[in-house]
Design a protein around this motif. Structure first.
Motif: not given
Length: 350
Positions: A345-349
């Motif tokens: 994902p582009a945004i970290p979990a």
């Protein structure tokens, strides 16, 4: 100058470079360690250079020059106050002569400090109010509830934390969501190619939770502006005020890359942070200044400088910075827990 929202959990629009005002004012110093700053003429010239470039984010604090920095910000903005984002801080006092009850992160210190800052700034609200440093004794619940009360009262629009460990910030954000308090909108830490410690925990936390990140002293208090003959601007606050062999190697790399591009070392130092900001899923904003308005204008040309892969390899490999554990272990073991064809994902979990 372009603009960005300062994180994903708010709509506050700030310019991609902020103006730091730690040396605006002529206070004689605190406890013999703070260097006297510059007076009104210098402040005006610096502010005009910044505003001409499109800057709108001004960072000050109650403790900058004994409160004189905040008073100068009031004078500089005048009738244009609504066009600028004012950030200020509390926790360390204005003069360091305050009693214990007025220092630290407590609700009492917060409520006293905010009214004093509002008076010095000549405004009835502060756009971004963050803690200057954590005192390690005030519960995060007390801090977040206090900031929420200030937001509800209209004295503050957004709250933030400065120089806090990532685990305290993350816990505070979870508590704010649970109780319906105003979120942590922004954090501020020292960050630049010479001081990358925030990459270990604070920046990944901010990116995962959508918190804005203010990178103070991106040039290491002047450490990255030249050859080392310059007087450090804030030597007692920045780690590079006491440079190691690795720090000197980073500065040598910055000077080398600058020569390759026909740029200044300061432009390279800022361009490195700006590139990191442009690749971040949250708002990273370097907060910086300069000894003169001309030098500041020159530094802002970093906005036009594009570093290439060779530059980043040279800069990132110059010092002895390592992420350390658990990052190193997880990177080595990634093949065992993550499929090679997994799209990340582009945004970290979080």
């Amino acid at each position: 100058m372009k603009y960005r929202t300062f994180g994903r959990n708010n709509g506050l629009r700030v310019s991609e470079i902020g103006l730091g005002t730690g040396l605006l004012g002529t206070h004689p110093g605190v406890d013999g360690i703070s260097r006297p700053g510059e007076g009104t003429a210098h402040a005006r010239a610096l502010f005009e250079a910044y505003a001409e470039a499109g800057g709108n984010f001004i960072d000050t604090a109650e403790g900058y020059q004994g409160g004189e920095s905040e008073r100068l910000v009031d004078q500089l903005l005048g009738k244009d106050r609504e066009d600028f984002v004012i950030a200020t801080k509390y926790a360390v006092g204005a003069t360091r002569t305050e009693g214990h009850a007025r220092l630290g992160n407590s609700r009492k210190a917060m409520m006293t400090a905010v009214d004093n800052s509002l008076r010095r700034l000549g405004t009835d609200y502060i756009d971004l109010y963050w803690l200057h440093a954590h005192d390690a004794v005030t519960p995060i619940e007390e801090i977040l509830r206090g900031l929420d009360d200030l937001v509800r009262a209209g004295k503050v629009l957004y709250g933030g934390l400065g120089n806090f460990p990532a685990w305290r910030i993350a816990r505070g954000q979870a508590l704010a969501a649970q109780h319906g308090w105003a979120p942590v909108s922004a954090v501020t830490h020292e960050y630049g190619v010479a001081e990358r410690g925030a990459e270990r925990e604070v920046i990944p936390m901010a990116e995962a939770l959508g918190i804005g990140f203010g990178a103070w002293s991106p040039l290491g208090s002047g450490f990255l502006t030249g050859t080392g003959t310059e007087e450090p601007r804030l030597p007692h606050w920045t780690r590079t005020g006491r440079p190691t062999t690795a720090d000197l190697a980073v500065r040598e790399a910055v000077i080398e890359v600058a020569a390759r591009h026909g740029a200044t070392p300061a432009q390279v130092g800022l361009a490195w942070v700006l590139d990191r900001a442009r690749r971040s899923p949250t708002g990273i904003v370097p907060i910086t200044s300069a000894p003169t308005a001309d030098a500041f204008r020159e530094n802002l040309r970093a906005l036009e400088l594009s570093l290439d892969a060779e530059d980043f390899t040279r800069l990132n490999g110059a010092g002895d910075f390592v992420l350390g554990e658990p990052h190193d272990h997880n990177r080595v073991g990634e093949e065992y827990v993550t499929a090679a064809d997994l799209i990340r994902p582009a945004i970290p979990a979080a």
